[in-house]
Design a protein around this motif. Structure first.
Motif, PDB file in Angstrom:
ATOM      1  N   UNK A  69       0.957  -1.133   0.090  1.00  0.00           N
ATOM      2  CA  UNK A  69       0.048  -0.095   0.082  1.00  0.00           C
ATOM      3  C   UNK A  69       0.770   1.242  -0.047  1.00  0.00           C
ATOM      4  N   UNK A 115      -9.445   5.889  -6.115  1.00  0.00           N
ATOM      5  CA  UNK A 115     -10.374   5.225  -4.949  1.00  0.00           C
ATOM      6  C   UNK A 115      -9.254   4.580  -4.155  1.00  0.00           C
ATOM      7  N   UNK A 157      -9.576   4.274  -0.019  1.00  0.00           N
ATOM      8  CA  UNK A 157      -9.707   3.151   0.652  1.00  0.00           C
ATOM      9  C   UNK A 157      -8.633   2.937   1.727  1.00  0.00           C
ATOM     10  N   UNK A 175      -9.902   2.891   5.684  1.00  0.00           N
ATOM     11  CA  UNK A 175     -10.225   1.668   6.212  1.00  0.00           C
ATOM     12  C   UNK A 175      -9.185   1.020   6.922  1.00  0.00           C
ATOM     13  N   UNK A 176      -8.035   1.038   6.822  1.00  0.00           N
ATOM     14  CA  UNK A 176      -6.698   0.618   7.818  1.00  0.00           C
ATOM     15  C   UNK A 176      -6.884   1.169   8.918  1.00  0.00           C
ATOM     16  N   UNK A 186     -15.021  -3.390   6.978  1.00  0.00           N
ATOM     17  CA  UNK A 186     -15.090  -2.396   5.864  1.00  0.00           C
ATOM     18  C   UNK A 186     -13.636  -2.480   5.144  1.00  0.00           C
ATOM     19  N   UNK A 187     -12.737  -2.834   5.945  1.00  0.00           N
ATOM     20  CA  UNK A 187     -11.455  -3.003   5.440  1.00  0.00           C
ATOM     21  C   UNK A 187     -11.336  -4.153   4.579  1.00  0.00           C
ATOM     22  N   UNK A 189     -13.531  -3.839   1.338  1.00  0.00           N
ATOM     23  CA  UNK A 189     -12.862  -2.942   0.287  1.00  0.00           C
ATOM     24  C   UNK A 189     -11.756  -3.661  -0.539  1.00  0.00           C
ATOM     25  N   UNK A 190     -11.129  -4.501   0.476  1.00  0.00           N
ATOM     26  CA  UNK A 190      -9.756  -5.265   0.061  1.00  0.00           C
ATOM     27  C   UNK A 190     -10.025  -6.399  -1.268  1.00  0.00           C
ATOM     28  N   UNK A 215     -17.537  -2.040  -5.035  1.00  0.00           N
ATOM     29  CA  UNK A 215     -17.029  -1.358  -3.635  1.00  0.00           C
ATOM     30  C   UNK A 215     -17.470  -0.253  -3.038  1.00  0.00           C
ATOM     31  N   UNK A 268     -19.151  -0.981   0.599  1.00  0.00           N
ATOM     32  CA  UNK A 268     -18.222  -0.312   1.834  1.00  0.00           C
ATOM     33  C   UNK A 268     -19.212   0.722   2.554  1.00  0.00           C
TER      34      UNK A 268
END
Lengths: 314, 314
Positions: free
Chosen positions: A170, A186, A190, A194-195, B133-134, B137-138, B145, B149
Motif C-alpha cells: 500500500x 479510489x 480506501x 479503512x486501515x 469495511x477493510x 474494500x480489499x 466496492x 463499503x
C-alpha cells in the motif's frame, strides 16, 4: 497528558451553588465560573450539570449562554459539553458553514479513537436527528465527499496487529497515486479510511523508507486544490495528531487577530488529553511558550479561561 | 415474531450436562442436541455455553464441531453463535469466497438495525483483527466496492423523523439515475447508504406515487450486471426485509438440491426475530407451508434442526 489542574475532592453541589451565585444579580462573576469549570474534568462537569439541574430546575448550559457572550461564551459552551456531544456540535457548525469546513470534519474523524468517533456519531444523531455521514454527504460533492464520508464512517480496527506485506504494497499504491497526481484514486481513499492507525503508521513509515521523504511532504504539490489539502490534513491527523494540533494552534495564533474558533477548539478538545505534549511541541517549534503566545493574542475572561485550561496558575 | 419454542424455565447446568452426555460415547445423540439447542434463544445459549465451559473446561462449540459434520454441523455452529458474532462469521465467509458474495454483505448491512450492524462490526474486529469495511474494500473494486463499503459503514439515524421535501427531491434523483441508466451515480449510493430507513421508505413511497411503479420494478433492467443486481438487493433489503427473506428462501428451495447456505442462514438469523411473518409470506406466495417445502428438500438431523427452528412440533 492533560493540562487542566483538577482537585482530588470536588463537591458537585457546592460547585453548582457557586455557579448559580456567579450568574445571579447585577453582572456575571466570570472569575468564579473560570475557577470552578476550568478546574474540572468532563466527568465532573457532567455531575455538576446534574447537580445544578436538580437544585435549580434549570439547565446550566442555557443559563450560562444567556449570561455570557462573545468568544468567552463560545469557549465555555464548548468546554462544558460532554466530549462526544461537543464534537457533534463542532461537526455540525463545520457542516453548516457556507462552505463546509473540511478540516474540522477530518480532524474529528481522524484524531479520535474508533470508539470515540462512534460516540460522536451517536451524539450527533441524538442532537440533530440525522446521521453525521448523512449531513456531510448532503453538503459536499465529488471527491471531497468520497473522502469525508469514508473517514467519518470509519470504525477502524484499534489493535496492535499489523501486516508488513500490506504496508509494503500500500506504500507503493500511495506512491504511484502521488507520482501520477491521481490523489482521488479510489485506492487512496480506501487505504486512508479503512486501515487501522497502526497499519497506516507502518505504511507511512515504509513509504518514507522507500522514497526518502515523507508522504506529507510529497503531498505538498504545486496545486492547492481543496482535495489535495484535505488529503494532506487526513494524513497528518492519522500520522501524528499532536504535531497536527501544534500546527493548527500555530496557524490560528499567527493569523491577524487570531482564529479564535480553531484556538478554542484545540484547547478545549485536548486539555484533558494530550495538551501537555502539544504545548511542549509548540514551545520547541516556535521558541515561545504556548500560554505566552495565547496571552498575547487574547483578552479578558476568554484569555483567562484558555490560560486556566492550559494549566497556567493565576 | 419468533418461531422458536422456548420454555419459561431453563436450567443452564442441566442443558450443559445433557449436551455433554449427547457428545459422549459411541456416536452422537443428535436428537438431544436439537431438542436442547433448538428450543433456546440466543441469551440462553450464551449461558449454556458458559455453564458448559465451567463444568467441563471445554468449549461447547469446538466439541460440537468435532462431533458433527456436513450441513447439520454448519447449521448448529451458526445457530449457537451469538447473533453479532454469527453475522461476523457469515460476512467473513462471504468475503473469502472466490468471488465475494455481495448478497450476504448487503443483507447484513441493510436488514440489521443500526445498533446491530455496529455490533457486527465490533464482533468482526474481535474475531479477525481487521475491520469489516477493510476486508470488504480489499476484496472488491469499482462501483460494487463503493456501494458495499458505504452500506457496511452506515450508522443510520434510527428515529421516526422524516423529511417529506427530501423524500420528494431524492425520489427524483433516483428516478433520473434509473432513467439515464446511471445507477452507479454517486448520489444513488449516498441516498441508499446514509438516509434512515424511515426516510428511505418515504422516498420509495414517493417514487411509487410519482412513477406509478415501484423502484425495485424499475431496477429490473435488461442488463443483469452485478452492480444492478446488488443495487436491487440493497433496495429490497431496506424497503421490506421480510419480503426479501421470503424470496431468498424461495430461491434457495427452488434450486436443484437446494442452496443450504442460504436456507440455513435465513432460518438461523431470523428464527428469534421475524421468521413467523416470513413463514406466512412464504405460504401465501407459494401456496405451500414453508416447513413442508423445507422438509421435502432436506434430510436427517439437518432437516430436524431446521424444522425445530421453524417451530414445528415433533
Amino acid at each position: 497528558m492533560a493540562t487542566i489542574d483538577v482537585p482530588n475532592q470536588v463537591s458537585f453541589v457546592e460547585d453548582a451553588e457557586a455557579l448559580r451565585k456567579a450568574c445571579q444579580g447585577w453582572g456575571t462573576d466570570e472569575k468564579t465560573i473560570i475557577s470552578v469549570l476550568g478546574h474540572r474534568n468532563a466527568a465532573q462537569i457532567k455531575q455538576i450539570r446534574l447537580a445544578y439541574e436538580k437544585l435549580y430546575q434549570e439547565d446550566l448550559i442555557k443559563r450560562l449562554e444567556s449570561e455570557l457572550s462573545g468568544d468567552f461564551e463560545r469557549a465555555v459552551y464548548r468546554w462544558i459539553l460532554d466530549p462526544a456531544d461537543r464534537d457533534a456540535v463542532l461537526a455540525n457548525v463545520a457542516i453548516r458553514k457556507t462552505s463546509l469546513d473540511h478540516h474540522v470534519i477530518i480532524e474529528i474523524s481522524c484524531t479520535r479513537s474508533p470508539e470515540e468517533l462512534l460516540a460522536v456519531r451517536r451524539a450527533y444523531q441524538a442532537r440533530y436527528k440525522h446521521s453525521l455521514e448523512e449531513d456531510v454527504a448532503a453538503h459536499t460533492k465529488g471527491d471531497i465527499r468520497k473522502l469525508l464520508v469514508a473517514l467519518v464512517c470509519a470504525f477502524r480496527y484499534d489493535g496492535e496487529e499489523i501486516n508488513a506485506r500490506v504496508a509494503n504494497s500500500e506504500a507503493n499504491i500511495l506512491h504511484d497515486a502521488i507520482k501520477d497526481r491521481t490523489f482521488n484514486h479510489e485506492e487512496v481513499i480506501r487505504i486512508l479510511s479503512t486501515r487501522s492507525k497502526m497499519q497506516l503508521l507502518a505504511t507511512f513509515n515504509r513509504y518514507r523508507d522507500d522514497q526518502g521523504t515523507s508522504i506529507t511532504k510529497n503531498l505538498l504539490g504545486d496545486s492547492d486544490a481543496a482535495f489535495l489539502v484535505a488529503l494532506r490534513t487526513a494524513v497528518r491527523c492519522l500520522n501524528d495528531p499532536k504535531k497536527y494540533f501544534e500546527k493548527v494552534l500555530r496557524n490560528s495564533i499567527k493569523r491577524i487577530g487570531a482564529d479564535e474558533d480553531a484556538l478554542t477548539r484545540v484547547i478545549v478538545t485536548r486539555a484533558e488529553k494530550d495538551l501537555k505534549e502539544i504545548k511542549d511541541l509548540y514551545h520547541k517549534r516556535n521558541s515561545v511558550p504556548l500560554d505566552q503566545a495565547v496571552a498575547k493574542e487574547t483578552s479578558g475572561a476568554y484569555k483567562a479561561l484558555l490560560l486556566t485550561l492550559l494549566g497556567k496558575e493565576d
